[in-house]
Design an enzyme around this catalytic site. Structure first.
Site, mmCIF file in Angstrom:
data_model
loop_
_atom_site.group_PDB
_atom_site.id
_atom_site.type_symbol
_atom_site.label_atom_id
_atom_site.label_comp_id
_atom_site.label_asym_id
_atom_site.label_seq_id
_atom_site.Cartn_x
_atom_site.Cartn_y
_atom_site.Cartn_z
ATOM 1 C CB VAL A 1 -0.372 1.437 10.888
ATOM 2 C CG1 VAL A 1 -1.299 0.590 10.036
ATOM 3 C CG2 VAL A 1 0.517 0.552 11.749
ATOM 4 C CB CYS B 1 16.446 8.430 5.196
ATOM 5 S SG CYS B 1 16.409 9.468 3.735
ATOM 6 C CD GLU C 1 23.581 3.461 11.465
ATOM 7 O OE1 GLU C 1 23.197 4.642 11.602
ATOM 8 O OE2 GLU C 1 22.823 2.467 11.546
ATOM 9 C CB VAL D 1 4.035 9.320 3.064
ATOM 10 C CG1 VAL D 1 5.118 9.369 2.012
ATOM 11 C CG2 VAL D 1 3.466 10.710 3.295
ATOM 12 C CG HIS E 1 4.921 30.109 -20.754
ATOM 13 N ND1 HIS E 1 3.766 29.593 -20.225
ATOM 14 C CD2 HIS E 1 4.773 30.060 -22.113
ATOM 15 C CE1 HIS E 1 2.945 29.264 -21.219
ATOM 16 N NE2 HIS E 1 3.528 29.533 -22.371
ATOM 17 N NE ARG F 1 9.924 5.038 10.197
ATOM 18 C CZ ARG F 1 10.524 3.925 9.749
ATOM 19 N NH1 ARG F 1 9.941 3.161 8.865
ATOM 20 N NH2 ARG F 1 11.721 3.585 10.195
ATOM 21 C CD GLU G 1 -5.797 5.666 6.838
ATOM 22 O OE1 GLU G 1 -4.656 5.316 6.484
ATOM 23 O OE2 GLU G 1 -6.060 6.088 7.980
#
Lengths: 442, 442
Positions: free
Chosen positions: A256, A39, A31, A175, A428, A258, A195
């Site tokens: 916009v 994330c 890493e 998103v 319910h 990745r 957008e």
């Protein structure tokens, strides 16, 4: 010599490492920044923490209808950021524990893969029987004049903000754009989304997208608008009529899309298509023994897709026969209101040639939703193959649909028919019942 | 002459009426009080509205950790009750609309059924090809001295309170008791639960019940305590060591269970067992053409069980062949924290002779749960048949588990195996993921 070397410790990478380690494989994971990848450190997890804070703020301000009053409601950005960081550290430590627990070696450093079975990190070479490429993606920056303005930030930098901006312009209504727009507008900050397409979130059913925009009252949506340049705090764009216009904001979020991180694999001989590593449904690349999973494949840029790809890769490496399927991959937007879906939208199903039946139901008719959300709007929509009666898609807007959609994933993965779902008993009162009610409305 | 006469318009009754009406049957439904029955008017729906208000109050008070501050947070009981009533009316009107839309005749009045195919209401007689008894249940009052104290109330009266009490004693630690205890303690009111058994909520997995009690810090749990008498505001009980003790409270909630309403069927010749109308899995009573559904059967005193029983009855009446199954009936407690489950608990599965595998996972390890709940505890537990690998039970405490449990119902109803659920993709980050993670922990 390792059994498996994994480059990148995002959701795909660390899950693959955990699963492989648990099965006794000798695993190395590399890493370059922080365990957990984008994330955990700069994406899903920290944004959910901040969104939760902003939702709590909004609720503390506006719960008179439910009999709850509060004065001088305030949002402390420093504390919200500190909690976000604690959440990140808690999760990062969780991943470190999993690595240790499953005897996975962890190296910090930037890895280069030039072919064969060898990986270089800081001048050292490591060899693996198999290699899993899980290097993820990074924000794409529009190649327009002024994109280097100090006011332009990506999600990465916004998650490190010290102070709240006064006005926000979000370029891109996907998103990430929607979630940050929701965060800022929940806090009362004037927020614009610009957008290029004529609707937000491309994979959302258009019926729901329309309601979502209406429900996010505090956000200005500028659809079919193409950003041409940025000058300091000003975003210049052309609207759908070709008219030039501009929005001024002290924070301009560039969201916009990745781009897969493939730079460190140059010369490896990987089959690359449109900047993505090509894989088959077993997550194999064209190179023997070399797998790729997650965002770097460009297949489905979602953490949980990466998880599953990691499992598929490890299962196949360990001699199994596992295949990645994309038809029951859910998605969720953790905005206010939340949106989530799984499977095909109505138009997608029609394009694919299905004989489509679809039905929608307003959440206002759901007892719990109304009790907890008052006069807010929400929708559930189901898409069914009229020939086989099999459920193709479940789409929701409102309530805790990011949690409810797992039931939809289960139905679609299990290829349940409408008649079978009608026999499932939902608690319910719950918002989840609306899936069944919508099927009855067909 | 009606095709179907339904006595009682609770969830079972109104759903049966709706479904039968939609299929073209001539249907009469008779309600002695309000459309929607106890659930909608004096049970599930109004309690969820009040619980939501009390949760919002608690959040407005204690969100500093997330960066949200508020001063002078107050709870206005009158407004909370007014909103509750609006929610009830909204839902009641919804049922009225459904009846009208499906051409169901509605009569207000008390119905008597004395056998044959005839039902009497206010001196008038109505005849039906088939009759569905759906009269529900009412709170059971312990036959102890002082149970008629003006301080003793059932859920029915508590839902009409004008002012908040200062101290609350809840007799009975089942679902209703826990929900009201949660409501009052969320508002800072001293609350005691007195439960005769050695654990709360009998159908909850005991591992979870323990954690639940710990998480409901503000409530005093007095387990294995038998209430002997009530004197004004004082509840006298014997504790597990046989020692006499008392608790004083200005509101004493009697929530020790419910009794089926069968009084109006005397002389009909119905097969009654322990106060309940006996039915087979097609919801048929011993009398030809006479069905019974919901609480009056004593089979599963849950609104959603009544819904399904109503569907089963109508499907069979309409010539189908449908059967009621109880193995995938979920339950939920909408307290803070929430609890929910479906299928067998570990001990239940062992008693039934299954070769049981079970695993639990702390919710603290779940990214979203930690981000939104801080250091609160939550648990997910799964119970599996080790021989077939089929999932027998899913049990949850914490988060929005009342919404997530629908995924568990789907898995159990579809008889999915562990290996199949492992391939289902859950959205990340969501609390629902913990079901999959717990299965991996097996």
């Amino acid at each position: 010599m390792y059994d498996i070397i994994i480059i990148g410790s995002g959701p795909g990478g660390y899950l693959a490492a955990e699963r492989a380690g648990a099965r006794g494989k000798k695993v190395l994971i590399i890493e370059k920044e922080h365990l957990g990848g984008v994330c955990l450190n700069r994406g899903c997890i920290p944004t959910k923490s901040l969104l939760n804070s902003s939702k709590l703020y909004k609720k503390a301000l506006h719960s008179e209808q439910f009999g709850v009053h509060a004065e001088n409601v305030s949002f402390n950005m420093e504390e919200a950021m500190a909690w976000k960081q604690e959440v990140v550290m808690h999760n990062r430590n969780g991943v470190a524990f999993l690595m240790k627990h499953n005897k996975v070696d962890v190296i910090e450093g930037e890895a280069f893969f030039k072919g064969g079975r060898k990986v270089q990190v800081d001048g050292k070479e490591y060899e693996g029987e198999t290699i899993i490429l899980a290097t993820g993606s990074r924000p794409f920056i529009l190649p327009i004049p002024g994109a280097d303005s100090p006011h332009v930030k990506t999600s990465r930098e916004v998650l490190e903000l010290k102070e709240l901006p006064e006005k926000v312009a979000v370029i891109g209504g996907g998103v990430i754009g929607l979630e940050f727009a929701s965060f800022f507008s929940n806090l009362g900050i004037q927020t614009d989304i610009i957008e290029m397409m004529d609707e937000i979130v491309p994979f959302m059913d258009r019926d729901l997208a329309k309601v979502m925009r209406r429900e996010m009252k505090a956000v200005n949506f500028n659809l079919s608008c193409k950003v041409e340049k940025i000058d300091g705090k000003k975003v210049f764009y052309t609207d759908k009529k070709g008219k030039e216009n501009s929005i001024e904001a002290d924070l301009i979020l560039m969201s916009v899309g990745r781009r897969p991180n493939i730079e460190n694999f140059e010369g490896a001989g990987l089959d690359i298509e449109r900047g993505r590593i090509k894989v088959d449904d077993k997550m194999r690349t064209n190179l023997p023994g070399v797998y790729a999973i997650g965002d770097v494949t460009g297949k489905s840029l979602l953490a949980h897709s990466a998880y599953r790809m990691g499992e598929v890769a490890v299962n196949n490496i360990c001699g199994g026969d596992d295949h990645m399927r994309y038809k029951a991959v859910p998605w969720a937007v953790y905005s206010h209101p939340e949106a989530a879906g799984v499977g095909m939208t109505e138009s997608e199903a029609k394009e694919k040639g299905f004989n489509v039946k679809a039905a929608s139901m307003q959440m206002r008719g759901n007892g719990r939703f109304f009790a907890e959300n008052g006069k807010a709007s929400g929708v559930c929509k189901v898409v069914v193959d009229a020939d086989s009666d099999v459920i193709l898609g479940v789409h929701m807007l409102g309530g805790m649909c990011s949690e409810i959609i797992a039931a939809g994933s289960t139905m679609i993965e299990a290829e349940l028919r409408v008649s079978e779902v009608k026999e499932i008993i939902f608690p319910h009162p719950s918002v989840s019942e609306i899936i069944k009610d919508t099927l009855w409305a067909l």
